[in-house]
Design a protein around this motif. Structure first.
Motif, mmCIF file in Angstrom:
data_model
loop_
_atom_site.group_PDB
_atom_site.id
_atom_site.type_symbol
_atom_site.label_atom_id
_atom_site.label_comp_id
_atom_site.label_asym_id
_atom_site.label_seq_id
_atom_site.Cartn_x
_atom_site.Cartn_y
_atom_site.Cartn_z
ATOM 1 N N LEU A 18 0.868 -1.171 0.000
ATOM 2 C CA LEU A 18 0.000 0.000 0.000
ATOM 3 C C LEU A 18 0.906 1.221 0.000
ATOM 4 C CD1 LEU A 18 -2.862 1.217 0.159
ATOM 5 C CD2 LEU A 18 -2.618 1.157 2.663
ATOM 6 N N GLU A 19 0.750 2.053 -1.017
ATOM 7 C CA GLU A 19 1.601 3.234 -1.140
ATOM 8 C C GLU A 19 0.742 4.497 -1.108
ATOM 9 O OE1 GLU A 19 4.900 5.242 -4.145
ATOM 10 O OE2 GLU A 19 4.179 3.203 -4.527
ATOM 11 N N TYR A 20 1.176 5.443 -0.304
ATOM 12 C CA TYR A 20 0.532 6.759 -0.233
ATOM 13 C C TYR A 20 1.214 7.676 -1.244
ATOM 14 C CZ TYR A 20 -0.518 11.434 1.508
ATOM 15 O OH TYR A 20 -0.884 12.749 1.602
ATOM 16 N N THR A 21 0.419 8.397 -2.068
ATOM 17 C CA THR A 21 0.967 9.264 -3.111
ATOM 18 C C THR A 21 0.469 10.704 -3.005
ATOM 19 O OG1 THR A 21 -0.845 8.683 -4.629
ATOM 20 C CG2 THR A 21 1.182 7.346 -4.752
ATOM 21 N N GLY A 22 -0.150 11.053 -1.888
ATOM 22 C CA GLY A 22 -0.749 12.379 -1.730
ATOM 23 C C GLY A 22 0.259 13.491 -1.531
ATOM 24 N N GLU A 23 -0.239 14.680 -1.235
ATOM 25 C CA GLU A 23 0.597 15.875 -1.099
ATOM 26 C C GLU A 23 1.333 15.958 0.237
ATOM 27 O OE1 GLU A 23 -1.476 19.435 -2.117
ATOM 28 O OE2 GLU A 23 -2.214 18.581 -3.991
ATOM 29 N N ALA A 24 0.722 15.485 1.308
ATOM 30 C CA ALA A 24 1.368 15.546 2.625
ATOM 31 C C ALA A 24 2.554 14.584 2.667
ATOM 32 C CB ALA A 24 0.371 15.205 3.728
ATOM 33 N N GLU A 25 3.522 14.884 3.513
ATOM 34 C CA GLU A 25 4.691 14.009 3.655
ATOM 35 C C GLU A 25 4.301 12.661 4.258
ATOM 36 O OE1 GLU A 25 8.541 12.712 3.322
ATOM 37 O OE2 GLU A 25 7.706 14.542 2.474
ATOM 38 N N THR A 26 3.378 12.672 5.236
ATOM 39 C CA THR A 26 2.907 11.443 5.882
ATOM 40 C C THR A 26 1.400 11.516 6.074
ATOM 41 O OG1 THR A 26 3.201 12.289 8.125
ATOM 42 C CG2 THR A 26 5.087 11.126 7.137
ATOM 43 N N ILE A 27 0.816 10.351 6.294
ATOM 44 C CA ILE A 27 -0.604 10.250 6.614
ATOM 45 C C ILE A 27 -0.776 9.043 7.527
ATOM 46 C CG2 ILE A 27 -1.190 8.818 4.624
ATOM 47 C CD1 ILE A 27 -3.869 10.423 4.494
ATOM 48 N N GLU A 28 -1.732 9.117 8.428
ATOM 49 C CA GLU A 28 -2.033 7.969 9.285
ATOM 50 C C GLU A 28 -3.275 7.267 8.754
ATOM 51 O OE1 GLU A 28 -2.327 9.537 13.303
ATOM 52 O OE2 GLU A 28 -0.215 9.035 13.650
ATOM 53 N N ILE A 29 -3.231 5.935 8.853
ATOM 54 C CA ILE A 29 -4.389 5.125 8.492
ATOM 55 C C ILE A 29 -4.750 4.246 9.686
ATOM 56 C CG2 ILE A 29 -3.869 5.123 6.016
ATOM 57 C CD1 ILE A 29 -2.865 2.187 6.394
ATOM 58 N N SER A 30 -6.028 3.939 9.802
ATOM 59 C CA SER A 30 -6.480 2.991 10.835
ATOM 60 C C SER A 30 -6.934 1.716 10.121
ATOM 61 C CB SER A 30 -7.614 3.599 11.667
ATOM 62 O OG SER A 30 -8.735 3.881 10.857
ATOM 63 N N HIS A 31 -6.765 0.584 10.814
ATOM 64 C CA HIS A 31 -7.081 -0.710 10.204
ATOM 65 C C HIS A 31 -7.177 -1.784 11.280
ATOM 66 C CE1 HIS A 31 -2.801 -1.700 10.713
ATOM 67 N NE2 HIS A 31 -2.558 -0.468 10.262
ATOM 68 N N ALA A 32 -7.551 -2.989 10.866
ATOM 69 C CA ALA A 32 -7.577 -4.146 11.777
ATOM 70 C C ALA A 32 -6.126 -4.568 12.047
ATOM 71 C CB ALA A 32 -8.385 -5.273 11.145
ATOM 72 N N ALA A 33 -5.883 -5.804 12.388
ATOM 73 C CA ALA A 33 -4.520 -6.266 12.682
ATOM 74 C C ALA A 33 -3.570 -5.958 11.532
ATOM 75 C CB ALA A 33 -4.530 -7.758 12.988
ATOM 76 N N SER A 34 -4.099 -5.897 10.324
ATOM 77 C CA SER A 34 -3.350 -5.520 9.129
ATOM 78 C C SER A 34 -4.329 -4.855 8.171
ATOM 79 C CB SER A 34 -2.753 -6.766 8.458
ATOM 80 O OG SER A 34 -2.272 -6.457 7.174
ATOM 81 N N PRO A 35 -3.857 -3.964 7.310
ATOM 82 C CA PRO A 35 -4.761 -3.447 6.281
ATOM 83 C C PRO A 35 -4.928 -4.440 5.124
ATOM 84 C CG PRO A 35 -2.639 -2.333 6.128
ATOM 85 C CD PRO A 35 -2.587 -3.235 7.332
ATOM 86 N N PHE A 36 -4.105 -5.507 5.094
ATOM 87 C CA PHE A 36 -4.071 -6.420 3.953
ATOM 88 C C PHE A 36 -4.860 -7.702 4.213
ATOM 89 C CE2 PHE A 36 0.046 -4.112 3.763
ATOM 90 C CZ PHE A 36 -0.208 -3.389 2.609
ATOM 91 N N TYR A 37 -5.669 -8.080 3.217
ATOM 92 C CA TYR A 37 -6.445 -9.320 3.252
ATOM 93 C C TYR A 37 -6.062 -10.147 2.026
ATOM 94 C CZ TYR A 37 -9.338 -7.230 6.875
ATOM 95 O OH TYR A 37 -9.772 -6.655 8.038
ATOM 96 N N PHE A 38 -5.955 -11.484 2.228
ATOM 97 C CA PHE A 38 -5.483 -12.380 1.175
ATOM 98 C C PHE A 38 -6.441 -13.559 0.947
ATOM 99 C CE2 PHE A 38 -1.685 -10.452 3.080
ATOM 100 C CZ PHE A 38 -0.919 -10.080 1.974
ATOM 101 N N PRO A 39 -7.731 -13.342 0.678
ATOM 102 C CA PRO A 39 -8.607 -14.491 0.404
ATOM 103 C C PRO A 39 -8.250 -15.123 -0.947
ATOM 104 C CG PRO A 39 -9.776 -12.447 -0.015
ATOM 105 C CD PRO A 39 -8.436 -12.071 0.556
ATOM 106 N N LEU A 40 -8.390 -16.445 -1.036
ATOM 107 C CA LEU A 40 -8.069 -17.092 -2.299
ATOM 108 C C LEU A 40 -9.057 -18.184 -2.632
ATOM 109 C CD1 LEU A 40 -6.160 -20.045 -2.287
ATOM 110 C CD2 LEU A 40 -4.926 -18.551 -0.773
ATOM 111 N N ARG A 41 -8.993 -18.623 -3.885
ATOM 112 C CA ARG A 41 -9.877 -19.672 -4.377
ATOM 113 C C ARG A 41 -9.046 -20.602 -5.258
ATOM 114 N NH1 ARG A 41 -15.153 -20.884 -5.024
ATOM 115 N NH2 ARG A 41 -15.780 -21.770 -7.014
ATOM 116 N N GLU A 42 -9.215 -21.908 -5.036
ATOM 117 C CA GLU A 42 -8.582 -22.897 -5.904
ATOM 118 C C GLU A 42 -9.674 -23.352 -6.869
ATOM 119 O OE1 GLU A 42 -7.110 -25.613 -8.110
ATOM 120 O OE2 GLU A 42 -8.533 -26.461 -6.700
ATOM 121 N N GLU A 43 -9.493 -23.065 -8.148
ATOM 122 C CA GLU A 43 -10.567 -23.213 -9.140
ATOM 123 C C GLU A 43 -10.847 -24.650 -9.561
ATOM 124 O OE1 GLU A 43 -12.579 -20.827 -10.055
ATOM 125 O OE2 GLU A 43 -11.513 -19.158 -9.148
ATOM 126 N N THR A 44 -9.856 -25.545 -9.603
ATOM 127 C CA THR A 44 -10.136 -26.910 -10.059
ATOM 128 C C THR A 44 -11.002 -27.670 -9.062
ATOM 129 O OG1 THR A 44 -8.137 -27.938 -9.115
ATOM 130 C CG2 THR A 44 -7.964 -27.007 -11.348
#
Length: 191
Positions: A72-98
């Motif tokens: 996750l990359e911040y590209t805005g005008e401010a030098e820094t920004i704070e974000i709030s999230h659960a244990a991680s901002p990243f979720y990795f659900p997957l599906r095996e199609e066969t």
């Protein structure tokens, strides 16, 4: 006569069941060729944020380490920004199609704050996931247990990952974001 007939039928049923189980495993392997990897890298953006999801290769072999990474990359005008999230901002659900197996990505939900610096991506590697209940069938339970240990069985996988967070604005309010991207990859059986 009935006793002799049942003595012959029982072994035939067992033989047929064993062949069916063997063919079912081969059927999953053969069905891999029905799929084609589209993208092992994907990127999405919304407002001042870019979300990236990638794996280092299109195809693996059973037993190889599979590296999946989110950024996750911040590209805005401010030098820094704070974000709030659960244990991680990243979720990795997957599906095996066969097999048509979905593997969820459960997460603890404390409210954490992370500071992002413009141009410096926050990164996280996939560390395995999944869950099951006693009502799920044995094949699915075994499959999920392998995924939880990052031991991917052969198959064609799609991961629809996302970053779920809120940007904390200068006035103390927050703006929610859920930015997603999809990757896919193959895992071939060991020869």
């Amino acid at each position: 006569m009935k006793m002799a007939l049942s003595v012959w039928i029982a072994p035939l049923i067992l033989l047929q069941a064993a062949c069916g189980a063997e063919n079912a495993g081969n059927e999953n392997v053969n069905r891999i060729t029905d799929f084609q990897v589209i993208s092992s890298h994907s990127e999405s953006s919304e407002a001042d944020f870019i979300y990236r999801l990638s794996t280092d290769r299109d195809q693996y072999t059973e037993g190889e380490e599979i590296i999946i990474q989110a950024e996750l990359e911040y590209t805005g005008e401010a030098e820094t920004i704070e974000i709030s999230h659960a244990a991680s901002p990243f979720y990795f659900p997957l599906r095996e199609e066969t097999r048509a197996y979905a593997v969820e990505y459960p997460m603890n939900e404390p409210l954490l704050i992370t500071k992002l610096t413009r141009g410096e991506p926050l990164q996280e590697r996939y560390a395995g996931s999944g869950g099951y209940s006693a009502e799920d069938d044995d094949a699915y339970i075994e499959f999920v247990q392998n995924i939880m240990k990052k031991q991917f069985p052969s198959g064609y996988y799609k991961m629809e990952g996302y970053a779920d967070f809120s940007a904390i604005n200068a006035d103390g309010s927050s703006t929610p974001y859920k930015i997603s991207a999809t990757i896919d990859f193959m895992v071939a059986p060991k020869n």
